[in-house]
Design a protein around this motif. Structure first.
Motif, short mmCIF file in Angstrom:
data_model
loop_
_atom_site.label_atom_id
_atom_site.label_comp_id
_atom_site.label_asym_id
_atom_site.label_seq_id
_atom_site.Cartn_x
_atom_site.Cartn_y
_atom_site.Cartn_z
N LEU A 70 3.36 10.37 0.78
CA LEU A 70 2.58 10.80 0.87
C LEU A 70 1.44 10.04 1.35
N VAL A 71 1.75 8.84 2.31
CA VAL A 71 1.36 7.57 2.73
C VAL A 71 1.35 7.69 3.99
N THR A 73 -0.94 12.89 -9.06
CA THR A 73 -1.28 10.90 -8.15
C THR A 73 -1.94 11.65 -8.22
N ALA A 74 -3.69 10.22 -7.28
CA ALA A 74 -4.57 10.17 -7.08
C ALA A 74 -4.34 10.38 -5.73
N LEU A 75 -5.44 12.39 -6.30
CA LEU A 75 -5.56 12.98 -4.77
C LEU A 75 -6.77 12.43 -3.66
N PRO A 76 -6.50 12.53 -2.32
CA PRO A 76 -7.72 12.02 -1.39
C PRO A 76 -8.68 12.13 -1.57
N THR A 77 -9.94 10.96 -1.98
CA THR A 77 -11.21 11.14 -1.46
C THR A 77 -11.71 10.57 -1.72
N SER A 78 -13.31 10.17 -1.66
CA SER A 78 -14.12 9.32 -1.02
C SER A 78 -14.55 8.32 -1.92
N ASP A 79 -15.36 7.73 -1.29
CA ASP A 79 -16.04 6.53 -1.83
C ASP A 79 -15.73 6.17 -3.53
N PHE A 80 -14.95 5.40 -3.94
CA PHE A 80 -14.47 5.39 -5.32
C PHE A 80 -14.05 5.87 -6.53
N GLU A 81 -13.54 7.48 -5.83
CA GLU A 81 -13.61 8.65 -6.51
C GLU A 81 -12.44 8.67 -7.52
N PHE A 82 -12.11 8.90 -8.41
CA PHE A 82 -10.27 8.87 -8.62
C PHE A 82 -10.29 9.98 -9.09
N TYR A 132 1.12 -1.08 0.05
CA TYR A 132 0.35 -0.01 -0.17
C TYR A 132 0.94 1.10 0.22
N LYS A 133 2.07 1.33 0.38
CA LYS A 133 2.51 2.59 0.38
C LYS A 133 2.98 2.84 -0.76
N ALA A 134 3.45 2.03 -1.39
CA ALA A 134 4.21 2.18 -3.41
C ALA A 134 3.25 2.43 -3.25
N LYS A 192 -7.31 6.08 4.28
CA LYS A 192 -7.27 7.02 5.09
C LYS A 192 -5.55 7.11 6.38
N ARG A 203 0.02 4.08 -3.16
CA ARG A 203 -1.14 4.41 -2.70
C ARG A 203 -2.09 5.38 -3.08
N LYS A 204 -2.11 5.09 -4.92
CA LYS A 204 -2.31 5.98 -5.38
C LYS A 204 -3.76 4.82 -6.26
N PRO A 240 -7.61 5.74 -3.53
CA PRO A 240 -7.55 6.95 -2.84
C PRO A 240 -7.97 7.32 -1.74
N TRP A 241 -9.02 6.46 -1.24
CA TRP A 241 -10.14 6.95 -0.26
C TRP A 241 -9.58 6.39 0.54
N TRP A 243 7.34 4.51 -4.13
CA TRP A 243 6.76 5.31 -2.61
C TRP A 243 6.76 7.04 -3.34
N GLU A 244 5.78 7.63 -2.89
CA GLU A 244 5.20 8.71 -3.60
C GLU A 244 6.24 9.86 -2.44
#
Lengths: 366, 104
Positions: free
Chosen positions: B81-82, B46-55, A262-264, A273, A266-267, A270-271, B71-72
């Protein structure tokens, strides 16, 4: 002690007839049944236990099925081990998940639930029921949870570990949504590796029973990974998911791997946390039986510590099945016993403390 | 030019210098995860933080993915980012008369 996996069973599926409407009753009375007139409609796994999968001393005097006789259940389990609560998981009912017809599967699950709540739980305040649902029918399963979810003797929603796809898949979310709505935890019990359900192991079906039984923890791994990756615990923050009889010692290493990957990447999800291991700590529970038995106790202890076993494990015997764990012999660390044997389950299921008079008439004290 | 990156040996220290939307940043070319060649990895969004199944794709050009394990990292801050507690070493950058100076 709270026993989180007790199999109450029937000697004939005909016990379900009064609980089926006429349309579905026909399937049992006149339809094809896979193992003769008394058998339950389901697709069997493609390997067979060469001795039957029951404790042979649990066959009642009337020759019925082990787990079908309340008095023998009391003698061999509830009274003998001073059980405060037994979480009933049924026996064949979860195998309805193997059927291609989702409407029949849901009808059988409903009938089984009504039978358990009519024939078992009213007999003894120690008995609590799992609500069996058919996962291949998410709308039907959700409706069943809303129908009976607030019954005082229902403590969890139950599906089989065998499934068409991993349980994080959005296909199943209506089921988890209903469970979260009524405030019931969900459990997946080992089994139902036949019919429409996916291969029980990654490389195809095993050949022998003991070989397959040892490997069926794989289904638990897939469900844990999927539930976390699909964000089920972000979507339903109060949902907790228990794996019953899927093994215990593998969870730590799987979570290490999930965290690393997951750390690699994550993209991809994105939901999320938090790290997979952090979701698991709060939302995943495991029943202990059959607890792994390494030669060296220290190896087991390390595996259990890796998953904070004191808080995540729920004791279970699996009575009356052949791989029963005896609570007096099972190797749970002594200082964890109160939590693992009682308190973790009490919290998960919201069960009040009972004063056990062994007569089945104890009064709740809280 | 924005989006450009060079990796230089500065007094024995391997440092990547990045032009992100016209601003310059410098990072140690060593990933805090496993010591990989961080600054040789792709610069991406990158994929921004989202909620349910949004990209939602965003932050184009602001993210450095380690060449080894992917790793990002936020180029501007060095944060993973993690887990923001994990941070790639960054160096102050000064621009004077069209030249870029890294303070190491």
């Amino acid at each position: 002690m709270i026993d989180c996996d007790v199999h109450n069973s029937w000697s004939t599926s005909a016990v379900l007839l009064p609980y089926l409407d006429p349309y579905f009753r026909d399937f049992l009375e006149r339809g094809e049944l896979p193992g003769g007139r008394d058998s339950f409609p389901h697709a069997h796994r493609p390997w067979l236990h060469p001795e039957g999968y029951m404790r042979t001393d649990a066959i009642p005097g009337d020759g019925g099925a082990p787990g079908s006789d309340y008095d023998l259940l009391c003698e061999q389990l509830l009274d003998r081990y001073d059980v405060e609560y037994a979480i009933l998981t049924g026996d064949e009912a979860v195998e309805a998940s193997t059927l291609a017809n989702p409407y029949l599967a849901s009808a059988l699950a409903r009938a089984s639930n009504d039978w358990t709540l009519e024939e078992w739980t009213p007999r003894d305040p120690r008995l609590k029921a799992s609500l069996v649902v058919a996962p291949q029918d998410p709308p039907g399963a959700a409706a069943e949870i809303r129908r009976l979810g607030d019954h005082p003797d229902v403590v969890q929603v139950l599906v089989s570990s065998g499934s068409e796809r991993p349980y994080g898949d959005p296909f199943y979310h209506p089921i988890w949504e209903a469970a979260a709505e009524v405030g019931l935890p969900v459990a997946a019990h080992l089994g139902a590796q036949g019919g429409i359900n996916a291969n029980p192991t990654g490389c195809g079906p095993p050949t022998f029973f003991w070989e397959g039984h040892a490997l069926l923890c794989e289904t638990g791994m897939g469900h844990v990974a999927s539930l976390i990756a699909h964000g089920v615990f972000e979507k339903f923050p109060n949902l907790r998911f228990t794996l019953i009889e899927c093994g215990v010692a593998w969870l730590g290493p799987i979570l290490w791997r999930l965290d690393a990957d997951y750390k690699a990447l994550r993209k991809e999800t994105p939901w999320l946390k938090r790290l997979p291991s952090e979701y698991a700590a709060d939302h995943i529970r495991l029943t202990t039986q059959p607890l792994e038995q390494p030669k060296d106790d220290a190896h087991l202890r390390a595996a259990l510590e890796a998953i904070d076993g004191e808080r995540t494990l729920l004791f279970a015997t699996d009575y009356p099945h052949w791989d029963f764990d005896d609570p007096e012999l099972v190797r749970i660390p002594r200082e964890w016993r109160e939590r693992v044997f009682s308190e973790n389950a009490r919290e998960l299921y919201g069960l009040p403390v009972r004063r056990d008079d062994r007569a089945g008439a104890a009064q709740p004290v809280v | 030019m924005p989006g450009d990156r060079i990796v230089r040996d500065l007094d024995g220290l391997s440092v990547g210098i990045f032009n992100v939307h016209g601003r310059f940043y410098a990072l140690h070319n060593r990933c805090p995860h496993r010591g990989g060649a961080l600054c040789r990895g792709p610069v991406t969004g990158t994929a921004l933080p989202t909620s349910d199944f949004e990209f939602v794709y965003g932050r184009e050009g602001e993210i450095l993915r380690c060449a080894w394990h992917g790793w990002e990292f936020d180029i501007a801050t060095g944060h993973s980012l993690v887990d923001p507690r994990i941070r790639a070493k960054t160096y102050p950058v000064e621009v004077a008369d069209g030249d870029v100076y890294v303070v190491i």
